[in-house]
Design an enzyme around this catalytic site. Structure first.
Site, PDB file in Angstrom:
ATOM      1  N   GLN A 106       0.989  -1.277   0.170  1.00  0.00           N
ATOM      2  CA  GLN A 106      -0.033  -0.052   0.111  1.00  0.00           C
ATOM      3  C   GLN A 106       0.891   1.307   0.088  1.00  0.00           C
ATOM      4  O   GLN A 106       1.914   1.227   0.875  1.00  0.00           O
ATOM      5  CB  GLN A 106      -0.936   0.109   1.241  1.00  0.00           C
ATOM      6  CG  GLN A 106      -1.913   1.251   0.949  1.00  0.00           C
ATOM      7  CD  GLN A 106      -2.808   1.234   2.333  1.00  0.00           C
ATOM      8  OE1 GLN A 106      -2.236   1.745   3.353  1.00  0.00           O
ATOM      9  NE2 GLN A 106      -4.151   1.320   2.103  1.00  0.00           N
ATOM     10  N   TYR A 172      -6.080  11.423   3.734  1.00  0.00           N
ATOM     11  CA  TYR A 172      -4.619  11.096   3.475  1.00  0.00           C
ATOM     12  C   TYR A 172      -4.696  12.017   2.128  1.00  0.00           C
ATOM     13  O   TYR A 172      -5.718  12.380   1.633  1.00  0.00           O
ATOM     14  CB  TYR A 172      -4.185   9.831   3.328  1.00  0.00           C
ATOM     15  CG  TYR A 172      -4.108   8.974   4.600  1.00  0.00           C
ATOM     16  CD1 TYR A 172      -3.591   9.450   5.884  1.00  0.00           C
ATOM     17  CD2 TYR A 172      -4.521   7.674   4.576  1.00  0.00           C
ATOM     18  CE1 TYR A 172      -3.610   8.768   6.847  1.00  0.00           C
ATOM     19  CE2 TYR A 172      -4.729   6.862   5.952  1.00  0.00           C
ATOM     20  CZ  TYR A 172      -4.256   7.311   6.844  1.00  0.00           C
ATOM     21  OH  TYR A 172      -3.918   6.718   7.893  1.00  0.00           O
ATOM     22  N   LYS A 427     -21.563  -5.051  22.292  1.00  0.00           N
ATOM     23  CA  LYS A 427     -20.367  -5.993  22.659  1.00  0.00           C
ATOM     24  C   LYS A 427     -20.890  -7.457  22.157  1.00  0.00           C
ATOM     25  O   LYS A 427     -20.163  -8.545  22.794  1.00  0.00           O
ATOM     26  CB  LYS A 427     -19.908  -6.038  23.908  1.00  0.00           C
ATOM     27  CG  LYS A 427     -19.415  -4.645  24.050  1.00  0.00           C
ATOM     28  CD  LYS A 427     -18.371  -4.620  25.371  1.00  0.00           C
ATOM     29  CE  LYS A 427     -17.287  -3.400  25.141  1.00  0.00           C
ATOM     30  NZ  LYS A 427     -16.707  -3.187  26.343  1.00  0.00           N
ATOM     31  N   ASP A 664      -7.202  -5.564  31.567  1.00  0.00           N
ATOM     32  CA  ASP A 664      -8.137  -5.885  30.528  1.00  0.00           C
ATOM     33  C   ASP A 664      -7.924  -7.228  29.930  1.00  0.00           C
ATOM     34  O   ASP A 664      -7.019  -7.846  30.162  1.00  0.00           O
ATOM     35  CB  ASP A 664      -8.207  -4.778  29.541  1.00  0.00           C
ATOM     36  CG  ASP A 664      -6.959  -4.485  29.043  1.00  0.00           C
ATOM     37  OD1 ASP A 664      -6.324  -5.372  28.692  1.00  0.00           O
ATOM     38  OD2 ASP A 664      -6.827  -3.369  28.387  1.00  0.00           O
ATOM     39  N   ALA A 665      -8.752  -7.731  28.891  1.00  0.00           N
ATOM     40  CA  ALA A 665      -8.867  -8.936  28.481  1.00  0.00           C
ATOM     41  C   ALA A 665      -7.545  -8.946  27.664  1.00  0.00           C
ATOM     42  O   ALA A 665      -6.837  -9.926  27.489  1.00  0.00           O
ATOM     43  CB  ALA A 665      -9.959  -9.136  27.638  1.00  0.00           C
TER      44      ALA A 665
HETATM   45  P1  NAP Z   1     -11.203   1.047  35.879  1.00  0.00           P
HETATM   46  O1  NAP Z   1     -10.892   1.019  34.237  1.00  0.00           O
HETATM   47  O2  NAP Z   1      -9.999   0.876  36.576  1.00  0.00           O
HETATM   48  O3  NAP Z   1     -12.188   1.976  36.439  1.00  0.00           O
HETATM   49  C1  NAP Z   1     -12.599   2.069  37.859  1.00  0.00           C
HETATM   50  C2  NAP Z   1     -13.180   3.407  37.901  1.00  0.00           C
HETATM   51  O4  NAP Z   1     -13.589   3.368  39.239  1.00  0.00           O
HETATM   52  C3  NAP Z   1     -12.386   4.659  37.568  1.00  0.00           C
HETATM   53  O5  NAP Z   1     -13.131   5.376  36.928  1.00  0.00           O
HETATM   54  C4  NAP Z   1     -12.088   5.186  38.755  1.00  0.00           C
HETATM   55  O6  NAP Z   1     -12.138   6.586  38.875  1.00  0.00           O
HETATM   56  C5  NAP Z   1     -12.996   4.588  40.066  1.00  0.00           C
HETATM   57  N1  NAP Z   1     -12.716   4.457  41.337  1.00  0.00           N
HETATM   58  C6  NAP Z   1     -11.540   3.598  41.600  1.00  0.00           C
HETATM   59  N2  NAP Z   1     -11.529   3.389  42.820  1.00  0.00           N
HETATM   60  C7  NAP Z   1     -12.458   4.075  43.525  1.00  0.00           C
HETATM   61  C8  NAP Z   1     -13.335   4.223  44.952  1.00  0.00           C
HETATM   62  N3  NAP Z   1     -12.451   3.652  45.766  1.00  0.00           N
HETATM   63  N4  NAP Z   1     -14.264   4.792  44.810  1.00  0.00           N
HETATM   64  C9  NAP Z   1     -15.021   5.165  44.005  1.00  0.00           C
HETATM   65  N5  NAP Z   1     -14.596   5.284  42.654  1.00  0.00           N
HETATM   66  C10 NAP Z   1     -13.336   4.600  42.452  1.00  0.00           C
HETATM   67  O7  NAP Z   1     -12.171  -0.583  36.157  1.00  0.00           O
HETATM   68  P2  NAP Z   1     -13.430  -0.947  35.294  1.00  0.00           P
HETATM   69  O8  NAP Z   1     -14.304   0.096  34.721  1.00  0.00           O
HETATM   70  O9  NAP Z   1     -13.962  -2.023  36.149  1.00  0.00           O
HETATM   71  O10 NAP Z   1     -12.837  -1.826  34.055  1.00  0.00           O
HETATM   72  C11 NAP Z   1     -12.063  -2.856  34.354  1.00  0.00           C
HETATM   73  C12 NAP Z   1     -11.278  -3.351  33.300  1.00  0.00           C
HETATM   74  O11 NAP Z   1     -11.943  -3.634  32.236  1.00  0.00           O
HETATM   75  C13 NAP Z   1     -10.539  -1.942  32.632  1.00  0.00           C
HETATM   76  O12 NAP Z   1      -9.029  -2.304  32.343  1.00  0.00           O
HETATM   77  C14 NAP Z   1     -11.150  -1.513  31.558  1.00  0.00           C
HETATM   78  O13 NAP Z   1     -10.297  -0.950  30.376  1.00  0.00           O
HETATM   79  C15 NAP Z   1     -11.705  -2.792  30.932  1.00  0.00           C
HETATM   80  N6  NAP Z   1     -12.865  -2.735  30.160  1.00  0.00           N
HETATM   81  C16 NAP Z   1     -12.716  -2.039  28.957  1.00  0.00           C
HETATM   82  C17 NAP Z   1     -13.775  -1.844  28.330  1.00  0.00           C
HETATM   83  C18 NAP Z   1     -13.659  -1.299  26.785  1.00  0.00           C
HETATM   84  O14 NAP Z   1     -14.417  -0.642  26.645  1.00  0.00           O
HETATM   85  N7  NAP Z   1     -12.445  -1.145  26.135  1.00  0.00           N
HETATM   86  C19 NAP Z   1     -15.032  -2.225  28.655  1.00  0.00           C
HETATM   87  C20 NAP Z   1     -15.296  -2.628  30.185  1.00  0.00           C
HETATM   88  C21 NAP Z   1     -14.141  -2.967  30.662  1.00  0.00           C
HETATM   89  P3  NAP Z   1     -11.863   7.795  39.938  1.00  0.00           P
HETATM   90  O15 NAP Z   1     -10.752   7.155  40.876  1.00  0.00           O
HETATM   91  O16 NAP Z   1     -11.535   9.047  39.125  1.00  0.00           O
HETATM   92  O17 NAP Z   1     -13.399   7.825  40.598  1.00  0.00           O
END
Ligand code: NAP
Ligand code: SF4
Length: 679
Positions: A106, A172, A427, A664-665
């Site tokens: 490409q 592009y 999803k 994450d996964a």
């Molecule tokens: P996460 O990404 O670690 O987010 C946790 C959230 O909770 C954060 O927004 C954090 O923000 C808040 N938090 C943390 N400790 C806290 C506390 N003690 N009290 C209140 N809030 C708190 O975890 P997750 O959403 O459970 O996801 C888990 C994993 O799965 C992540 O790595 C994520 O990337 C992955 N995942 C990805 C997708 C995707 O679309 N790519 C979808 C689902 C899951 P604050 O501390 O700012 O409040």
């Protein structure tokens, strides 16, 4: 592969006559930027990467984008015989597998998206995705760009490629000549559409004159560029017809500019959503057309071809996910295909972050020389505890290598957190990953014990030599007054449907799961990912009338649940910033369209009968909600690991049980696969 029509995929496995040569089937691995050209030993790795896909039965492949010159800004350039010599490693590897498999290079000149101060464009119009303003080309500059494309094609031929694809889409260089927004010239290269298309046409004409008749020239056209004021349908048709006259062998349809506000490849896009557009263009041309975007399984490809929507089907990410996709389809082993789930997490996201790309479901992608599942010289008796993504990856890889593997899970089905994810609208593809793993457990003879909670004592007495603890995570319960109030519920219970969710909801935590849960509870009706019309309505695309860009003047219409949702985080950064680079904006837009209020800089104070008490910048307020959904991340579930610690058994800790924060996964499957390859 055969002269008889294939019984299940007769169209997919019919050769395509290009006049001077033939494609052995209609499956194409489209262009994916791997970034490997720029790393040490990269060409050797690319040779291994492409030759595995060649062994997997694909008819034609296209490399990642290569720049014709420095201004093109792709990092890797093809302009000299020395460059061609590097690429010979790729072409020789592919043709060594089967001389009938085609590989094209490409040519990608990034134009206003090039990351170099030397960037150029038809006019000095900055892309909203770049901080840099392109240098407006003068006449000599235009001629230089054309000459450099021709030289690039010539060197690609010298390198042994069967052809080149010239990208004329995505924002592009070539595409920026085509639309008024980026081409404000008043000379022969701007103004009327005839003038605006002169530059890409001149490149095609001159490339054809240089490389001769027996060389594949593909033009990648933005058949629907998803830009307000973008290309009109009659312009698309005219350009494609003129490309045919100028010497193009094949037209490849593309459906976006990177800056457009419609998702076109994310998992929330229905399968083959845009192939109808290719079908309409195909009727206007006498050369073959390639369609692409979210065609990830052979039955989808076959349907597109059978419906006359294309002559060739591009499956780029799907062949990153499974190098043997075509072969498995041919042999009737579709249930063994490791399906691309359209997540972009390890491919495009890495590409745009300047990291080496790979694949969430297949960590071997682009790492074929580094991660191999060789037969074990010392087969062991291994127990894997936990059948989430990490446990599944470990169990299947270790068993494939000849270890005797027993996989335990206390649940009644495999999948762990994936079972939650698959229920989120958009999803649905996660079902495919679970189907794949379920099949792999059988193929590699893993002894699967569901509904079984095993403890350390049982593992020791069963005589396992190695125990893999893949016990996952426990949802974090924040320390907060009223956290045990009936209004406060876990995301797990919401996704599983175990609890009633009220009309006014606060979602505590705006990570991937906070977004997923908000999407789930605001969703109404059919998932856009499974219905093209719903998708078109929600994202404002008119497939029927094809206004300019497919989107001009079309107002998105979203049906939302009758709820008010507040999505909250403590950080002061914009909500959703941590989501994937190429997909995060789609999730943010989807929730915004459904009226979800995203709030940052929150301090949580308590939950009581009134609702969730918070402070913002020291100002207390109450969100009078019925339900508070806790999505506050996770902590590792390591009970079993602690129990096993002093038993003397070799232990591996994988996935969320190893590291829950930001896990994450992608990380889970990657880590487990590398460990299982080495055990
Ligand atoms: P996460 O990404 O670690 O987010 C946790 C959230 O909770 C954060 O927004 C954090 O923000 C808040 N938090 C943390 N400790 C806290 C506390 N003690 N009290 C209140 N809030 C708190 O975890 P997750 O959403 O459970 O996801 C888990 C994993 O799965 C992540 O790595 C994520 O990337 C992955 N995942 C990805 C997708 C995707 O679309 N790519 C979808 C689902 C899951 P604050 O501390 O700012 O409040
Ligand atoms: Fe497909 Fe995701 Fe793999 Fe990319 S990382 S190829 S989108 S499964």
């Amino acid at each position: 592969m055969t002269t008889q029509p294939h019984s299940k995929y007769p169209h997919l496995f019919t050769p395509l006559d290009l006049g001077f040569t033939q494609l052995k089937n209609r499956a194409l691995m489209g262009s994916m930027h791997t970034g490997l050209e720029e790393v040490e030993g990269g060409f050797e790795r690319l040779a291994a990467y492409f030759s595995e896909r060649a062994q997997g039965g694909v008819g034609m492949m296209i490399t990642g984008g290569i720049s014709p010159n420095e201004e093109g800004g792709m990092g890797s350039e093809m302009s000299t015989p020395e460059h061609a010599a590097d690429h010979r490693q790729i072409t020789e590897a592919v043709h060594g597998v089967d001389p009938d498999i085609k590989i094209c290079m490409q040519i990608l000149h990034a134009g206003p998206l090039a990351e170099t101060p030397k960037l150029v464009g038809p006019s000095a119009v900055r892309s909203r995705l770049s901080p840099l303003v392109p240098n407006e080309l003068d006449e000599a500059g235009v001629q230089k760009q054309i000459n450099d494309h021709v030289q690039c094609a010539k060197m690609a031929k010298l390198a042994g490629y069967d052809g080149v694809e010239i990208i004329g889409s995505a924002g592009y260089l070539l595409s920026t000549f085509l639309v008024e927004k980026t081409n404000q010239r008043e000379d022969q290269w701007g103004g009327s559409f005839e003038n605006r298309m002169r530059f890409p046409l001149e490149i095609m004409r001159r490339c054809r004159a240089e490389v001769g008749e027996n060389f594949i020239l593909i033009f990648r056209i933005a058949a629907m560029d998803m830009l307000q004021g973008g290309m009109a349908w009659d312009e698309v048709v005219l350009l494609a017809k003129e490309m045919e006259k100028a010497g193009a062998t094949i037209i490849s349809t593309h459906f976006t500019w990177h800056e457009s506000a419609v998702p076109t490849i994310a998992t929330m896009v229905p399968r083959a959503a845009f192939s109808g557009v290719t079908g309409r263009l195909r009727k206007e041309l006498s050369i073959p057309c390639i369609t692409s975007n979210r065609i990830n399984m052979p039955d989808v490809a076959e349907t597109v071809l059978a419906d006359g929507e294309a002559d060739i089907v591009s499956m780029a990410r799907p062949m990153l996910a499974d190098a043997e996709l075509v072969k498995k389809a041919f042999e009737g082993r579709e249930d063994e295909i490791n399906t691309c789930i359209g997540c972009n997490q390890a491919c495009l996201d890495h590409g745009f972050e300047g990291k080496e790309i790979s694949c969430l479901v297949n960590p071997r992608a682009c790492h074929e020389t580094m991660l191999n599942y060789e037969p074990s010289q010392e087969p062991k008796k291994i127990a894997v505890v936990g059948a989430g993504p990490a446990g599944l990856a470990y169990a299947t890889v270790a068993a494939e290598r000849g270890h005797s593997v027993t996989l335990y899970d206390s649940a009644s089905e495999i999948g762990g957190q994936f079972n939650l994810a698959k229920q989120v609208p958009g999803k649905e593809e996660f079902y495919e990953t679970l189907r794949y793993y379920r099949r792999m457990l059988d193929v590699h003879h893993v002894d699967l014990r569901l509904n079984t909670r095993i403890n350390a004592e049982d593992l020791v007495s069963a005589g396992y030599e190695h125990v893999v603890v893949a016990t996952g995570i426990t949802p974090r319960v924040p320390e907060l007054e009223g956290i045990d109030h009936p209004k406060a519920v876990s995301y797990v219970d919401v996704i599983r449907g175990n609890v009633e969710v009220g009309k006014r909801v606060a979602v505590m935590g705006a990570g991937g799961i906070g977004f997923d849960v908000s999407e789930l509870i605001m969703h109404k009706g059919v998932s856009a990912a499974t219905d093209k019309q719903v998708f078109a309505r929600e994202w404002g695309v008119d497939f029927v009338n094809h206004p300019r860009g497919g989107v001009t003047g079309v107002v998105p219409q979203v049906e939302a649940a009758d709820r008010q949702v507040f999505l909250l985080q403590r950080k002061s950064t914009p909500v959703g910033r941590g989501l994937g680079k190429t997909t995060g904006w789609t999730h943010r837009m989807s929730l915004a369209k459904r009226g979800v209020q995203m709030m940052n800089g929150i301090e949580y104070r308590k939950i009581d009968d009134k609702g969730l008490h918070i402070s913002i910048e020291g100002q207390p307020q109450v969100l009078e909600v019925d339900t508070v959904i806790i999505c506050a991340g996770q902590t590792p579930a390591r009970g079993l690991y602690d129990e096993l610690a002093n038993t003397g058994i070799a232990i591996s800790l994988v996935g969320g049980a190893y590291k829950a924060a930001e896990l994450d996964a992608k990380a889970a499957i990657n880590q487990a696969s590398y460990l299982a390859a080495a055990v």
